[in-house]
Motif scaffolding. Structure first.
Motif, PDB file in Angstrom:
ATOM      1  N   ILE A 120       0.826  -1.216   0.000  1.00  9.44           N
ATOM      2  CA  ILE A 120       0.000   0.000   0.000  1.00  9.44           C
ATOM      3  C   ILE A 120       0.863   1.270   0.000  1.00  9.44           C
ATOM      4  CG2 ILE A 120      -1.679   1.356   1.312  1.00  9.44           C
ATOM      5  CD1 ILE A 120      -2.974  -1.266   2.171  1.00  9.44           C
ATOM      6  N   PRO A 121       1.848   1.405   0.914  1.00 12.07           N
ATOM      7  CA  PRO A 121       2.671   2.624   0.849  1.00 12.07           C
ATOM      8  C   PRO A 121       3.505   2.717  -0.418  1.00 12.07           C
ATOM      9  CG  PRO A 121       3.526   1.106   2.492  1.00 12.07           C
ATOM     10  CD  PRO A 121       2.192   0.593   2.091  1.00 12.07           C
ATOM     11  N   ALA A 122       3.912   1.571  -0.997  1.00 12.12           N
ATOM     12  CA  ALA A 122       4.676   1.613  -2.249  1.00 12.12           C
ATOM     13  C   ALA A 122       3.827   2.201  -3.375  1.00 12.12           C
ATOM     14  CB  ALA A 122       5.163   0.215  -2.621  1.00 12.12           C
ATOM     15  N   VAL A 123       2.565   1.777  -3.433  1.00 15.05           N
ATOM     16  CA  VAL A 123       1.656   2.302  -4.464  1.00 15.05           C
ATOM     17  C   VAL A 123       1.390   3.789  -4.210  1.00 15.05           C
ATOM     18  CG1 VAL A 123      -0.685   2.155  -5.404  1.00 15.05           C
ATOM     19  CG2 VAL A 123       0.599   0.061  -4.914  1.00 15.05           C
ATOM     20  N   LEU A 124       1.157   4.150  -2.949  1.00 12.52           N
ATOM     21  CA  LEU A 124       0.943   5.565  -2.613  1.00 12.52           C
ATOM     22  C   LEU A 124       2.190   6.391  -2.906  1.00 12.52           C
ATOM     23  CD1 LEU A 124      -1.003   5.248   0.777  1.00 12.52           C
ATOM     24  CD2 LEU A 124      -1.922   5.873  -1.459  1.00 12.52           C
ATOM     25  N   TRP A 125       3.350   5.797  -2.737  1.00 16.84           N
ATOM     26  CA  TRP A 125       4.621   6.452  -3.046  1.00 16.84           C
ATOM     27  C   TRP A 125       4.661   6.863  -4.511  1.00 16.84           C
ATOM     28  CZ3 TRP A 125       9.986   3.745  -1.992  1.00 16.84           C
ATOM     29  CH2 TRP A 125      10.897   4.712  -1.541  1.00 16.84           C
ATOM     30  N   LEU A 126       4.255   5.930  -5.376  1.00 17.06           N
ATOM     31  CA  LEU A 126       4.229   6.209  -6.814  1.00 17.06           C
ATOM     32  C   LEU A 126       3.174   7.263  -7.163  1.00 17.06           C
ATOM     33  CD1 LEU A 126       4.583   2.574  -8.209  1.00 17.06           C
ATOM     34  CD2 LEU A 126       6.300   4.385  -8.328  1.00 17.06           C
ATOM     35  N   ILE A 127       2.003   7.143  -6.546  1.00 20.40           N
ATOM     36  CA  ILE A 127       0.906   8.062  -6.856  1.00 20.40           C
ATOM     37  C   ILE A 127       1.253   9.488  -6.427  1.00 20.40           C
ATOM     38  CG2 ILE A 127      -1.481   8.675  -6.290  1.00 20.40           C
ATOM     39  CD1 ILE A 127      -2.062   5.666  -6.084  1.00 20.40           C
ATOM     40  N   THR A 128       1.725   9.646  -5.192  1.00 18.96           N
ATOM     41  CA  THR A 128       2.043  10.997  -4.708  1.00 18.96           C
ATOM     42  C   THR A 128       3.219  11.597  -5.477  1.00 18.96           C
ATOM     43  OG1 THR A 128       3.408  10.021  -2.943  1.00 18.96           O
ATOM     44  CG2 THR A 128       1.133  10.623  -2.393  1.00 18.96           C
ATOM     45  N   GLY A 129       4.184  10.759  -5.868  1.00 17.45           N
ATOM     46  CA  GLY A 129       5.302  11.246  -6.674  1.00 17.45           C
ATOM     47  C   GLY A 129       4.853  11.734  -8.030  1.00 17.45           C
ATOM     48  N   THR A 130       3.936  10.976  -8.644  1.00 17.79           N
ATOM     49  CA  THR A 130       3.395  11.372  -9.948  1.00 17.79           C
ATOM     50  C   THR A 130       2.624  12.681  -9.850  1.00 17.79           C
ATOM     51  OG1 THR A 130       3.230   9.054 -10.650  1.00 17.79           O
ATOM     52  CG2 THR A 130       1.887  10.670 -11.843  1.00 17.79           C
ATOM     53  N   LEU A 131       1.798  12.802  -8.812  1.00 14.49           N
ATOM     54  CA  LEU A 131       1.007  14.024  -8.630  1.00 14.49           C
ATOM     55  C   LEU A 131       1.905  15.228  -8.340  1.00 14.49           C
ATOM     56  CD1 LEU A 131      -1.953  12.562  -6.542  1.00 14.49           C
ATOM     57  CD2 LEU A 131      -2.012  13.334  -8.917  1.00 14.49           C
ATOM     58  N   ALA A 132       2.986  15.024  -7.593  1.00 14.04           N
ATOM     59  CA  ALA A 132       3.929  16.111  -7.320  1.00 14.04           C
ATOM     60  C   ALA A 132       4.603  16.565  -8.606  1.00 14.04           C
ATOM     61  CB  ALA A 132       4.977  15.655  -6.300  1.00 14.04           C
ATOM     62  N   TYR A 133       5.001  15.610  -9.430  1.00 17.26           N
ATOM     63  CA  TYR A 133       5.672  15.943 -10.694  1.00 17.26           C
ATOM     64  C   TYR A 133       4.717  16.671 -11.640  1.00 17.26           C
ATOM     65  CZ  TYR A 133       8.327  15.317 -15.015  1.00 17.26           C
ATOM     66  OH  TYR A 133       9.005  15.531 -16.184  1.00 17.26           O
ATOM     67  N   GLN A 134       3.480  16.199 -11.714  1.00 16.33           N
ATOM     68  CA  GLN A 134       2.497  16.844 -12.592  1.00 16.33           C
ATOM     69  C   GLN A 134       2.195  18.260 -12.119  1.00 16.33           C
ATOM     70  OE1 GLN A 134      -0.749  14.034 -12.464  1.00 16.33           O
ATOM     71  NE2 GLN A 134       0.003  12.868 -14.222  1.00 16.33           N
ATOM     72  N   ALA A 135       2.104  18.471 -10.801  1.00 15.58           N
ATOM     73  CA  ALA A 135       1.844  19.812 -10.269  1.00 15.58           C
ATOM     74  C   ALA A 135       2.987  20.756 -10.621  1.00 15.58           C
ATOM     75  CB  ALA A 135       1.650  19.748  -8.759  1.00 15.58           C
ATOM     76  N   ALA A 136       4.221  20.258 -10.554  1.00 14.03           N
ATOM     77  CA  ALA A 136       5.367  21.098 -10.909  1.00 14.03           C
ATOM     78  C   ALA A 136       5.350  21.439 -12.393  1.00 14.03           C
ATOM     79  CB  ALA A 136       6.668  20.383 -10.543  1.00 14.03           C
ATOM     80  N   ARG A 137       4.971  20.483 -13.231  1.00 14.34           N
ATOM     81  CA  ARG A 137       4.941  20.720 -14.670  1.00 14.34           C
ATOM     82  C   ARG A 137       3.931  21.791 -15.057  1.00 14.34           C
ATOM     83  NH1 ARG A 137       8.896  19.552 -17.839  1.00 14.34           N
ATOM     84  NH2 ARG A 137       7.493  19.156 -19.584  1.00 14.34           N
ATOM     85  N   ARG A 138       2.838  21.868 -14.295  1.00  9.73           N
ATOM     86  CA  ARG A 138       1.834  22.902 -14.603  1.00  9.73           C
ATOM     87  C   ARG A 138       2.035  24.158 -13.753  1.00  9.73           C
ATOM     88  NH1 ARG A 138      -1.397  18.969 -11.847  1.00  9.73           N
ATOM     89  NH2 ARG A 138      -2.179  19.775  -9.858  1.00  9.73           N
ATOM     90  N   HIS A 139       3.193  24.246 -13.077  1.00 13.15           N
ATOM     91  CA  HIS A 139       3.579  25.421 -12.295  1.00 13.15           C
ATOM     92  C   HIS A 139       2.650  25.693 -11.110  1.00 13.15           C
ATOM     93  CE1 HIS A 139       6.681  26.723 -15.234  1.00 13.15           C
ATOM     94  NE2 HIS A 139       5.897  26.076 -16.073  1.00 13.15           N
ATOM     95  N   ASP A 140       2.025  24.638 -10.595  1.00  9.13           N
ATOM     96  CA  ASP A 140       1.227  24.768  -9.379  1.00  9.13           C
ATOM     97  C   ASP A 140       2.132  24.394  -8.211  1.00  9.13           C
ATOM     98  OD1 ASP A 140      -0.570  24.739  -7.315  1.00  9.13           O
ATOM     99  OD2 ASP A 140      -2.054  23.469  -8.320  1.00  9.13           O
ATOM    100  N   TYR A 141       2.923  25.368  -7.756  1.00 11.04           N
ATOM    101  CA  TYR A 141       3.982  25.062  -6.820  1.00 11.04           C
ATOM    102  C   TYR A 141       3.478  24.775  -5.411  1.00 11.04           C
ATOM    103  CZ  TYR A 141       6.801  26.746 -10.670  1.00 11.04           C
ATOM    104  OH  TYR A 141       7.370  26.909 -11.911  1.00 11.04           O
TER     105      TYR A 141
END
Length: 241
Positions: A120-141
């Motif tokens: 469960i934390p491994a999957v959440l690790w991937l999900i939160t990392g993806t969401l963090a990267y996407q937020a940075a790409r759209r400049h939502d810091y």
């Protein structure tokens, strides 16, 4: 020194303390695996493939554990290229391979608590990392930092679980009749510490995020003209993508 600068200084000291703790714990965690001998493994492994996955998970998790705090250091965040490089190394050399290796390591353990508590934390690790990267790409810091805080909370499980296990053993001391049985119970407490650790860390991260929200709201109101004629927020100058 103003109240704001004093608070920032205290925050920076806490981040550097976290970096030191992460580095020390990381060195202890990888120690038994430096010689790549399965006989020294702290976890029971089922063959060479299982051990290789475990070693991959541990060494890449070390990268994420040590680099994670550096992303939150204000002096580093203002240097966009350095911040961006550290963030990408954290995600793509640390979180991504470590999380992908963690899932089969957990499933091959053969222990239900370990399988659930680490998958469960491994999957959440991937999900939160993806969401963090996407937020940075759209400049939502703001959201980028929030998701990175949640992501590093999951990374810090490597530390928290090792703290919780002795505490769980101490809590059982009044009910243990012989001194030897404390050590005997340690292996059974490790999966429980791992399962509780990421929950405790995420609760702590969410608490910190909620405390930051009033400051973020004030920052959004305090906009000023940018050289391009638009408006810029203070946090826009601190984060790189």
């Amino acid at each position: 020194m103003t109240a704001g600068s004093a608070a920032a200084s205290r925050g920076a000291r806490k981040i550097w303390l976290m970096f030191i703790v992460a580095t020390v714990f990381g060195a202890v965690l990888v120690g038994p695996y430096l010689l790549l001998g399965s006989d020294n493994s702290r976890l029971d492994v089922n063959g060479g493939v299982h051990y290789a996955l475990l070693v991959t998970h541990i060494f890449t998790a070390l990268i994420a554990l040590v680099l994670g705090p550096l992303q939150f250091v204000p002096a580093i965040r203002t240097r966009r290229q350095i911040h961006r490089t550290i963030g990408r190394l954290y995600l793509f050399a640390g979180v991504l391979p470590s999380a992908l290796a963690a899932v089969p390591v957990a499933l091959l353990s053969g222990r239900l608590i370990t399988q659930i508590g680490l998958t469960i934390p491994a999957v959440l690790w991937l999900i939160t990392g993806t969401l963090a990267y996407q937020a940075a790409r759209r400049h939502d810091y703001t959201q980028h930092q929030n998701w990175m805080m949640r992501n590093y909370a999951l990374t810090f499980l490597a530390v928290t679980s090792r703290i919780l296990v002795p505490l769980l053993l101490l809590a059982q001391t009044p009910f243990i009749t012989s001194a030897g049985s404390i050590g005997d119970r340690a292996p059974s407490m490790i999966p429980i510490g791992q399962s509780l650790g990421w929950i405790v860390n995420l609760i702590a991260a969410e608490t910190l995020i909620r405390r930051r929200r009033p400051r973020s709201a004030r920052s959004r109101r305090d906009v000023r003209p940018s050289p391009s004629g638009g408006s810029a927020r203070p946090e826009d100058e601190e984060c790189g993508v």
